[in-house]
Write an enzyme that holds these catalytic residues in place. Sequence first.
Site, PDB file in Angstrom:
ATOM      1  N   TYR A   1      10.487   4.264   1.112  1.00  0.00           N
ATOM      2  CA  TYR A   1      11.362   3.247   1.714  1.00  0.00           C
ATOM      3  C   TYR A   1      12.808   3.348   1.258  1.00  0.00           C
ATOM      4  O   TYR A   1      13.708   2.781   1.887  1.00  0.00           O
ATOM      5  CB  TYR A   1      10.821   1.836   1.456  1.00  0.00           C
ATOM      6  CG  TYR A   1       9.796   1.449   2.501  1.00  0.00           C
ATOM      7  CD1 TYR A   1      10.187   0.863   3.701  1.00  0.00           C
ATOM      8  CD2 TYR A   1       8.450   1.702   2.314  1.00  0.00           C
ATOM      9  CE1 TYR A   1       9.269   0.532   4.675  1.00  0.00           C
ATOM     10  CE2 TYR A   1       7.511   1.387   3.280  1.00  0.00           C
ATOM     11  CZ  TYR A   1       7.926   0.796   4.465  1.00  0.00           C
ATOM     12  OH  TYR A   1       7.011   0.479   5.433  1.00  0.00           O
TER      13      TYR A   1
ATOM     14  N   ASP B   1       0.796  -1.227   0.000  1.00  0.00           N
ATOM     15  CA  ASP B   1       0.000   0.000   0.000  1.00  0.00           C
ATOM     16  C   ASP B   1       0.832   1.282   0.000  1.00  0.00           C
ATOM     17  O   ASP B   1       0.279   2.372  -0.034  1.00  0.00           O
ATOM     18  CB  ASP B   1      -0.948   0.015   1.211  1.00  0.00           C
ATOM     19  CG  ASP B   1      -0.192   0.077   2.522  1.00  0.00           C
ATOM     20  OD1 ASP B   1       1.052   0.139   2.505  1.00  0.00           O
ATOM     21  OD2 ASP B   1      -0.850   0.059   3.576  1.00  0.00           O
TER      22      ASP B   1
HETATM   23  P1  NAD Z   1      -0.707  -8.092  13.610  1.00  0.00           P
HETATM   24  O1  NAD Z   1       0.359  -8.792  14.403  1.00  0.00           O
HETATM   25  O2  NAD Z   1      -1.617  -7.150  14.296  1.00  0.00           O
HETATM   26  O3  NAD Z   1      -1.608  -9.194  12.893  1.00  0.00           O
HETATM   27  C1  NAD Z   1      -1.120 -10.342  12.315  1.00  0.00           C
HETATM   28  C2  NAD Z   1      -2.007 -11.516  12.678  1.00  0.00           C
HETATM   29  O4  NAD Z   1      -1.480 -12.668  11.992  1.00  0.00           O
HETATM   30  C3  NAD Z   1      -2.011 -11.879  14.167  1.00  0.00           C
HETATM   31  O5  NAD Z   1      -3.329 -11.940  14.655  1.00  0.00           O
HETATM   32  C4  NAD Z   1      -1.341 -13.245  14.212  1.00  0.00           C
HETATM   33  O6  NAD Z   1      -1.836 -14.085  15.228  1.00  0.00           O
HETATM   34  C5  NAD Z   1      -1.634 -13.799  12.840  1.00  0.00           C
HETATM   35  N1  NAD Z   1      -0.733 -14.864  12.396  1.00  0.00           N
HETATM   36  C6  NAD Z   1       0.602 -14.951  12.552  1.00  0.00           C
HETATM   37  N2  NAD Z   1       1.066 -16.075  11.981  1.00  0.00           N
HETATM   38  C7  NAD Z   1      -0.004 -16.711  11.428  1.00  0.00           C
HETATM   39  C8  NAD Z   1      -0.162 -17.907  10.679  1.00  0.00           C
HETATM   40  N3  NAD Z   1       0.908 -18.684  10.388  1.00  0.00           N
HETATM   41  N4  NAD Z   1      -1.394 -18.264  10.297  1.00  0.00           N
HETATM   42  C9  NAD Z   1      -2.464 -17.485  10.582  1.00  0.00           C
HETATM   43  N5  NAD Z   1      -2.369 -16.332  11.277  1.00  0.00           N
HETATM   44  C10 NAD Z   1      -1.157 -15.949  11.688  1.00  0.00           C
HETATM   45  O7  NAD Z   1       0.044  -7.358  12.425  1.00  0.00           O
HETATM   46  P2  NAD Z   1      -0.333  -6.027  11.592  1.00  0.00           P
HETATM   47  O8  NAD Z   1       0.574  -4.937  12.029  1.00  0.00           O
HETATM   48  O9  NAD Z   1      -1.780  -5.798  11.630  1.00  0.00           O
HETATM   49  O10 NAD Z   1       0.141  -6.442  10.140  1.00  0.00           O
HETATM   50  C11 NAD Z   1      -0.336  -7.602   9.494  1.00  0.00           C
HETATM   51  C12 NAD Z   1       0.509  -7.894   8.296  1.00  0.00           C
HETATM   52  O11 NAD Z   1       0.210  -6.990   7.246  1.00  0.00           O
HETATM   53  C13 NAD Z   1       2.009  -7.771   8.530  1.00  0.00           C
HETATM   54  O12 NAD Z   1       2.690  -8.770   7.795  1.00  0.00           O
HETATM   55  C14 NAD Z   1       2.322  -6.419   7.972  1.00  0.00           C
HETATM   56  O13 NAD Z   1       3.683  -6.281   7.646  1.00  0.00           O
HETATM   57  C15 NAD Z   1       1.431  -6.448   6.764  1.00  0.00           C
HETATM   58  N6  NAD Z   1       1.176  -5.174   6.083  1.00  0.00           N
HETATM   59  C16 NAD Z   1       1.584  -5.086   4.814  1.00  0.00           C
HETATM   60  C17 NAD Z   1       1.373  -3.951   4.092  1.00  0.00           C
HETATM   61  C18 NAD Z   1       1.886  -3.890   2.690  1.00  0.00           C
HETATM   62  O14 NAD Z   1       2.109  -2.820   2.182  1.00  0.00           O
HETATM   63  N7  NAD Z   1       2.119  -5.016   2.032  1.00  0.00           N
HETATM   64  C19 NAD Z   1       0.698  -2.884   4.664  1.00  0.00           C
HETATM   65  C20 NAD Z   1       0.279  -2.992   5.982  1.00  0.00           C
HETATM   66  C21 NAD Z   1       0.515  -4.162   6.685  1.00  0.00           C
HETATM   67  C1  G6P Z   2       3.408   0.789   4.950  1.00  0.00           C
HETATM   68  C2  G6P Z   2       4.066  -0.289   4.146  1.00  0.00           C
HETATM   69  C3  G6P Z   2       3.840  -1.627   4.791  1.00  0.00           C
HETATM   70  C4  G6P Z   2       4.306  -1.629   6.228  1.00  0.00           C
HETATM   71  C5  G6P Z   2       3.660  -0.506   6.973  1.00  0.00           C
HETATM   72  C6  G6P Z   2       4.319  -0.374   8.320  1.00  0.00           C
HETATM   73  O1  G6P Z   2       2.024   0.650   4.906  1.00  0.00           O
HETATM   74  O2  G6P Z   2       3.624  -0.350   2.823  1.00  0.00           O
HETATM   75  O3  G6P Z   2       4.491  -2.613   4.047  1.00  0.00           O
HETATM   76  O4  G6P Z   2       3.972  -2.845   6.869  1.00  0.00           O
HETATM   77  O5  G6P Z   2       3.838   0.707   6.289  1.00  0.00           O
HETATM   78  O6  G6P Z   2       3.592   0.491   9.095  1.00  0.00           O
HETATM   79  P1  G6P Z   2       3.727   0.533  10.674  1.00  0.00           P
HETATM   80  O7  G6P Z   2       2.788   1.618  11.028  1.00  0.00           O
HETATM   81  O8  G6P Z   2       3.301  -0.854  11.156  1.00  0.00           O
HETATM   82  O9  G6P Z   2       5.145   0.808  10.965  1.00  0.00           O
HETATM   83 MN    MN Z   3       4.388  -2.273   1.868  1.00  0.00          MN
END
Ligand code: NAD
Ligand code: G6P
Ligand code: MN
Length: 445
Positions: free
Chosen positions: A268, A172
Site C-alpha cells: 500500500y 490481511d
Molecule cells: P461487500 O459490499 O460485498 O459486503 C459488505 C456487506 O456489509 C454488505 O452485504 C452490506 O450490506 C453490509 N453492510 C453495510 N453496512 C452495514 C451495517 N451498518 N450493518 C450491517 N451490515 C452492513 O464488501 P466486501 O468487498 O466483501 O468487503 C467487506 C469489508 O471487508 C469491506 O469493509 C472491506 O474493505 C473489508 N476488507 C478488509 C480487509 C482487511 O485487510 N482489513 C480485507 C478484505 C476486505
Molecule cells: C487487501 C487489503 C484490504 C482491501 C483489499 C481490497 O486485502 O488488505 O484491506 O480491502 O485488499 O481488495 P479489492 O480486491 O476489493 O480491491
Molecule cells: Mn487491509
Amino acid sequence: MTEKKYSFVIAGGGSTYTPGIILVLLDNLDKFPIRKIMFYDNLASRQKIVADACEILIKERAPEIEFVQTTDPKEAFTDVDFVMAQIRVGLYAMREKDEKIPLKYGVIGQETCGPGGIAYGLRSIPGVIEILDYMEKYSPDAWMLNYSNPAAIVAEATRRLRPNSKIINMCDMPVLIKDRMVEVLGLKSRLELQESYFGLNHFGWWTDLRDRNTGRDLMPELKKWVSEQGYTLPAERDHQGLDQSWMDTFAKSKEVYDIDPNTLPNTYLQYYMYPDDMVKHTDPNYTRANQVIDGREKTVFGMCKRITDRGSSEGEVLELDEHATYIVELARALAYNTNDQMLLIVPNDGAVSNFDETAMVEVPCLVGSNGPCPISQGKIPQFQKGLMEQQVSVEKLAVDALIEHSYQKLWQALTLSRTVPNARVAKQILDDLIEANKDFWPELK
Ligand code: NAD
Ligand code: G6P
Ligand code: MN
C-alpha cells in the site's frame, strides 16, 4: 468433559468474503468446533444470496451446526463468542465515488488511502461502533474481530470511542505478501516465518524475517527477489488468482523497496510514494470498484446462486482463501490461548518506542485469551517515522472531524495526506465528498 463448541456471527453476512470464511471454518472443525453460525446484515436481499448458499454448504458438511440469517440485531448478537465484522457502509456504489471523485482532481482514488479512504472512514465508523455496541449489549464476553475498512481510521475511532471494548482490528495484506514470500523461499507455510514489522495499517515495513524453526535470516534472499521484481512470482508459483491491478501492485513494490533497501515494504505504500504514477495508471471511468463489481462480486454471487438453485454444491470448485484463514487463526488464538504471533492493529503504548504512544500501530503481537500483547519493535528510522507521523495525523484528524463535526479538521486531514498536492485541491475534493456522502456523514460545521 465435553469440548466447548463456539458460536459466531458474521456481520456483513452479504460480503463477497463470507463464503470463503465459511469454508475455512468448516475445514477446521476438528481444531475449532462450532455449534452455531449466524449471518447479520442490514440489507436482507444481499445477505440472502450468500446466506442461502452457505446454509447448504453447512448442511452438507456439518449438519449439526445451527444456522441463522437475520437482520435483527438482538437475534444476531445474542449467545455469540465471536463477531467477525466485514461491513461496507455505502456498498460498492460509494466505493466507486470514493475512487472517482479524487481522480477528477488528479488525486489517488483508493478504497483506504487518501481522500477516498478518509471518506469511507467517516461512513464506516458509526457502522462498526453500532455493531460493537450490539455485541456488548447482547454478548458482553464476546470478541469482535474487525476487518471492516478503512481499518486504520476505524481502529483509531474504536480506541477513542470504545477504549475498553474487546475489539481487535486486523488486515490481511501482510498475510497475502507473506504467502508470496513463502513461495520464493520454498517454505511450506507462512507460519514458519518469524517477523519483525512496524507501521500503521496499509503503511508498514518488515525489518526482519527469519525461519522460525532454524533462525535462518531470510532477509537477504527476500531483498534480492524484491529488488529485482517486487513481490511478483513466477506464474506457475502464483496461486492467488489475482487481477492484473494486483499483479501491477506487487510489481510496483520493487520501486517502493528501492527507497529504503533496509526494509521490505507493504504494497500500500505505493499510493504514498508514487501517487502520480498510480493516478496515471488508473482509468478514471473504470476504477477498482468497477473491477470488483464485474469480477469478484459476479463470481461469488454467481456461485452462490447456482448452489441455491441446485440445492447442492456439487460440481462447484470451492477454494479456501488465505484472507479467511488468518481470521480463523486469530479466533483460535483467543479461544485456546495459543500465544501465536500475529500482526495486528493495536494501541502503540511504547511498542514503537520513538512514536506517538496513542497511535494505532500495526505490529506483531502474541495473542492469548486475554487479547493481543504487542511485541516491542524498538526505535524506527527517521524516514519511516516522518512518514508515519504525517499519516497518523491524517487518521486522527479524520476521527476528530467526525466526532466534532468539524469541516476544518477534515480539510486539514485531506491537506495533510501525501496523496493530495495542496490545500485548494483538498478543499475541492472535500466539497464533492460532502455532497456525495450526505446520506452518511453528519453535517460538518
Ligand atoms: P461487500 O459490499 O460485498 O459486503 C459488505 C456487506 O456489509 C454488505 O452485504 C452490506 O450490506 C453490509 N453492510 C453495510 N453496512 C452495514 C451495517 N451498518 N450493518 C450491517 N451490515 C452492513 O464488501 P466486501 O468487498 O466483501 O468487503 C467487506 C469489508 O471487508 C469491506 O469493509 C472491506 O474493505 C473489508 N476488507 C478488509 C480487509 C482487511 O485487510 N482489513 C480485507 C478484505 C476486505
Ligand atoms: C487487501 C487489503 C484490504 C482491501 C483489499 C481490497 O486485502 O488488505 O484491506 O480491502 O485488499 O481488495 P479489492 O480486491 O476489493 O480491491
Ligand atoms: Mn487491509
